[in-house]
Structure formats: C-alpha cells, structure tokens
Scaffold this active site. Structure first.
Site, PDB file in Angstrom:
ATOM      1  N   SER A 121      73.134  95.795  40.784  1.00  0.00           N
ATOM      2  CA  SER A 121      73.297  96.804  39.414  1.00  0.00           C
ATOM      3  C   SER A 121      72.250  97.863  39.690  1.00  0.00           C
ATOM      4  CB  SER A 121      73.116  96.035  38.296  1.00  0.00           C
ATOM      5  OG  SER A 121      71.957  95.341  38.373  1.00  0.00           O
ATOM      6  N   TYR A 144      54.635  85.326  42.667  1.00  0.00           N
ATOM      7  CA  TYR A 144      55.573  86.301  43.000  1.00  0.00           C
ATOM      8  C   TYR A 144      55.197  86.328  44.623  1.00  0.00           C
ATOM      9  CZ  TYR A 144      58.157  90.477  44.792  1.00  0.00           C
ATOM     10  OH  TYR A 144      58.924  91.322  45.188  1.00  0.00           O
ATOM     11  N   LYS A 167      57.625  84.942  47.987  1.00  0.00           N
ATOM     12  CA  LYS A 167      57.939  86.165  49.203  1.00  0.00           C
ATOM     13  C   LYS A 167      57.799  85.481  50.417  1.00  0.00           C
ATOM     14  CE  LYS A 167      60.670  88.887  46.799  1.00  0.00           C
ATOM     15  NZ  LYS A 167      62.311  88.971  47.131  1.00  0.00           N
TER      16      LYS A 167
HETATM   17  P1  NDP Z   1      65.315  95.657  40.029  1.00  0.00           P
HETATM   18  O1  NDP Z   1      64.711  94.966  39.062  1.00  0.00           O
HETATM   19  O2  NDP Z   1      65.814  97.093  39.902  1.00  0.00           O
HETATM   20  O3  NDP Z   1      66.559  95.027  40.559  1.00  0.00           O
HETATM   21  C1  NDP Z   1      66.605  93.479  40.622  1.00  0.00           C
HETATM   22  C2  NDP Z   1      68.128  93.140  40.793  1.00  0.00           C
HETATM   23  O4  NDP Z   1      68.037  91.503  40.837  1.00  0.00           O
HETATM   24  C3  NDP Z   1      68.918  93.235  39.542  1.00  0.00           C
HETATM   25  O5  NDP Z   1      70.028  94.166  40.019  1.00  0.00           O
HETATM   26  C4  NDP Z   1      69.362  92.144  38.676  1.00  0.00           C
HETATM   27  O6  NDP Z   1      70.446  92.152  38.499  1.00  0.00           O
HETATM   28  C5  NDP Z   1      69.095  91.140  39.985  1.00  0.00           C
HETATM   29  N1  NDP Z   1      68.753  89.847  39.328  1.00  0.00           N
HETATM   30  C6  NDP Z   1      67.658  89.335  38.747  1.00  0.00           C
HETATM   31  N2  NDP Z   1      67.629  87.941  38.390  1.00  0.00           N
HETATM   32  C7  NDP Z   1      68.893  87.652  38.834  1.00  0.00           C
HETATM   33  C8  NDP Z   1      69.567  86.455  38.925  1.00  0.00           C
HETATM   34  N3  NDP Z   1      68.981  85.374  38.295  1.00  0.00           N
HETATM   35  N4  NDP Z   1      70.667  86.234  39.522  1.00  0.00           N
HETATM   36  C9  NDP Z   1      71.273  87.479  40.139  1.00  0.00           C
HETATM   37  N5  NDP Z   1      70.791  88.592  40.235  1.00  0.00           N
HETATM   38  C10 NDP Z   1      69.456  88.702  39.476  1.00  0.00           C
HETATM   39  O7  NDP Z   1      64.238  95.558  41.348  1.00  0.00           O
HETATM   40  P2  NDP Z   1      64.277  95.860  42.825  1.00  0.00           P
HETATM   41  O8  NDP Z   1      65.616  96.685  43.168  1.00  0.00           O
HETATM   42  O9  NDP Z   1      62.914  96.590  43.257  1.00  0.00           O
HETATM   43  O10 NDP Z   1      64.162  94.353  43.604  1.00  0.00           O
HETATM   44  C11 NDP Z   1      65.131  93.967  44.593  1.00  0.00           C
HETATM   45  C12 NDP Z   1      64.363  93.174  45.554  1.00  0.00           C
HETATM   46  O11 NDP Z   1      63.486  93.725  46.302  1.00  0.00           O
HETATM   47  C13 NDP Z   1      63.497  91.955  44.957  1.00  0.00           C
HETATM   48  O12 NDP Z   1      63.987  90.972  45.821  1.00  0.00           O
HETATM   49  C14 NDP Z   1      62.206  92.327  45.009  1.00  0.00           C
HETATM   50  O13 NDP Z   1      61.634  91.266  44.963  1.00  0.00           O
HETATM   51  C15 NDP Z   1      62.167  93.123  46.337  1.00  0.00           C
HETATM   52  N6  NDP Z   1      61.251  94.044  46.422  1.00  0.00           N
HETATM   53  C16 NDP Z   1      60.983  94.896  45.794  1.00  0.00           C
HETATM   54  C17 NDP Z   1      59.896  95.957  45.690  1.00  0.00           C
HETATM   55  C18 NDP Z   1      59.467  96.987  44.731  1.00  0.00           C
HETATM   56  O14 NDP Z   1      58.542  97.670  44.913  1.00  0.00           O
HETATM   57  N7  NDP Z   1      60.462  97.459  43.795  1.00  0.00           N
HETATM   58  C19 NDP Z   1      58.893  95.964  46.868  1.00  0.00           C
HETATM   59  C20 NDP Z   1      59.421  94.708  47.780  1.00  0.00           C
HETATM   60  C21 NDP Z   1      60.383  93.857  47.345  1.00  0.00           C
HETATM   61  P3  NDP Z   1      71.135  92.026  37.137  1.00  0.00           P
HETATM   62  O15 NDP Z   1      70.057  92.104  36.064  1.00  0.00           O
HETATM   63  O16 NDP Z   1      72.185  92.828  36.790  1.00  0.00           O
HETATM   64  O17 NDP Z   1      71.706  90.617  36.993  1.00  0.00           O
END
Ligand code: NDP
Length: 272
Positions: free
Chosen positions: A15, A147, A151
């Site tokens: 999303s 966190y 990871k």
């Molecule tokens: P966002 O918060 O933008 O996206 C997180 C996504 O995870 C959302 O689409 C949300 O969807 C989904 N989500 C959260 N909880 C649940 C759940 N219980 N079940 C299903 N879906 C869930 O963050 P990012 O895009 O940055 O993060 C994506 C990944 O990248 C994560 O694993 C994060 O740890 C990793 N990451 C991010 C970094 C950063 O700096 N941004 C750096 C390194 C890694 P919805 O709310 O629609 O359900």
C-alpha cells in the site's frame, strides 16, 4: 482459475513505501502482481496491481490470502515479504509485549508467509522468496533494539532456509535497504514505558532516525534491488539497496569492531 502466461509475484505491504515501489517495478518487469494491505478499502489503486487484504500477524489471514492467489493464478513465482514495522525508544522503554508485536509482523509474519507459499513453490519445483531485511539486520541500532533484533532474525532465518530449499528449486534472498524515504518512521510504534533517564538521548535518536528516513533513498532504489533478486539468473543471497547500505555492509565486514562501534556511537550522537 486464470492460466497465467506471466510470472506471478505476491508483495506484502504494497500500500505504501517500498512495497508499493516494488509492486510497480514488478509490473514493469513483466510480472502479474498481487499486492496486499491490512485494509484494501483505503488503498489508492496502483496500475496493474490487484490488491488483497492481508494481516501477516494472523494465521488465518495469511492462509486465506495465499489460497486466494493460488486459486486465481495457479501459482506464485515470487514472494516479496516486505510488510514490516518499526519500534522506537530505548530497549528498556519497550514492554516485552511491544517487542513481541514487532516480531509477530517482522519475523513470524515472514515465517507464516513462507510456510503457506513454500508448498506451492516446491510442488512446481521453483520460486523465489525475497525477504526485506535492513542494514539494521547487519549492524547495531541503538534506540531501535527490538527492530534491529527482528531484522537480525530475518537474516538468520532466510540464510538458513535458503540452504534447505535450494534442492527444490527455491531460493530465499535478502534485500537490505539503508534509510529510505517512506512513512516507516511515522508508522513506527512509540515506547509504551518511557523512562525519564532516556528522555534526552531518545529525542536525539528520534531526530537521527527521522533524518535517515527523510533524507534516505527513493523507494525505487530498493525496488531495483528487489527486481534484481527476482530476476537475476544467478541470484546473490544478499542485495544491499543503495550506495549507503552497500558501504555500511562492506565496512561492517572489514573494519575492526572497536573502530566500527565508535562510528556507530558518533553517528547516533551517543554520549561518551
Ligand atoms: P511503510 O510504513 O511505508 O510500509 C510498511 C508496509 O507494511 C505498509 O504497506 C503496511 O501496509 C504493511 N504492514 C504493516 N503491518 C502489517 C501487517 N501486520 N500485515 C500486513 N502488512 C502490514 O514502510 P517501508 O516501506 O519503509 O517498509 C517496508 C519494509 O522495508 C519493512 O519491512 C521495513 O522494515 C523495511 N525497511 C525500511 C527502511 C526505511 O528506511 N524505510 C530501511 C530498511 C528496511 P498496510 O498498513 O496497508 O497494511
């Protein structure tokens, strides 16, 4: 059931942020893409991506969603375990329940998805599972301890699983982003038991995290690494995403710990 000519990719948490960029990039790369959100009624349509509801913290939701994809497309070629959440504050300020909540999504969410998708991949003799780790799966992250632990767990799980399933034609690969400009920080959980002794340093840490995300890479850079993991003829176990993550990963391996840790303290503006 549709007979798919194009390979099928399933992206959790599509999303927003990295998941959304990955879903778009997979469409561009020729995949039929299913993206997920906990509440698809609130998701703006993404060109070429079919959305399904999914909460990776729920056994029943995971099994129902994977079954829907298999019923509709007959197979899953690539699973991107992207859904994830952050938890800030000093480790002592997070209740065990909070840490369990993070692990339930970031670690057990990945395991739930793997256990549902793997039988279908094994039956077809092929597939790729791409797990979103982080540079914090490789190095310490003060004020993000649970966190970072989640990871690190994803790293150990993925690398071990990869050796088990290679003989069935399946690969399990890691993508390791550095700071990436998404809603990650806004969506992170705050500590539920704040302690005055950590107030000052927690505020500094919050600023460091906010800046790393705000000034971080475009999610499209991480999507590029995900596409490489999904399509490389000879995939690597680890794909760092972006120049900063690549540098940190290399330094972690070659710089003596004492020097590396002093840099960690400096970067995080820790006293002493
Ligand atoms: P966002 O918060 O933008 O996206 C997180 C996504 O995870 C959302 O689409 C949300 O969807 C989904 N989500 C959260 N909880 C649940 C759940 N219980 N079940 C299903 N879906 C869930 O963050 P990012 O895009 O940055 O993060 C994506 C990944 O990248 C994560 O694993 C994060 O740890 C990793 N990451 C991010 C970094 C950063 O700096 N941004 C750096 C390194 C890694 P919805 O709310 O629609 O359900």
């Amino acid at each position: 059931m549709m007979t798919a000519n194009r390979p099928i990719a399933l992206v959790t948490g599509a999303s927003s942020g990295i998941g959304k960029a990955a879903a778009l990039a997979l469409v561009e790369a020729g995949f039929d893409v299913v993206g997920t959100s906990r509440d698809t009624s609130r998701v703006a349509p993404v060109d070429g991506v079919a959305f399904l509801d999914l909460d990776v913290a729920s056994d029943t939701s995971v099994s129902a969603t994977v079954q829907q994809v298999v019923d509709r497309f007959g197979r899953i070629d690539v699973l991107v375990n992207n859904a994830g959440i952050g938890l800030t504050g000093a480790a002592e300020e997070n209740s065990v329940a909070q840490a369990q909540g993070v692990f339930d999504i970031n670690v057990f969410g990945v395991m739930r998805m793997v256990k549902e998708v793997l039988p279908h991949m094994r039956a077809r003799g092929g597939g790729r599972i791409i797990n979103l780790s982080s540079i914090f799966g490789l190095i310490p992250a003060p004020y993000l301890a649970a966190y970072a632990a989640s990871k690190h767990a994803v790293e150990g799980y993925s690398e071990s699983l990869d050796h088990e399933v290679r003989e069935h034609g399946v690969r399990v690969l890691l993508v390791e982003p550095g700071g990436t400009s998404t809603s990650f920080e806004a969506n992170s959980t705050q500590p539920d038991t704040p302690l005055p002794v950590y107030d000052k340093q927690r505020r500094v840490a919050d600023q460091v995290i906010a800046a790393a995300v705000r000034d971080g890479d475009d999610p499209a850079i991480v999507a590029k690494a995900i596409i490489a993991a999904a399509t490389d003829t000879h995939p690597k176990v680890r794909y760092t995403a972006g120049p900063m993550a690549g540098r940190i990963s290399t330094l972690r391996r070659i710089v003596p710990s004492r020097i590396f840790y002093s840099q960690i303290r400096k970067y995080n503006r820790l006293a002493g």
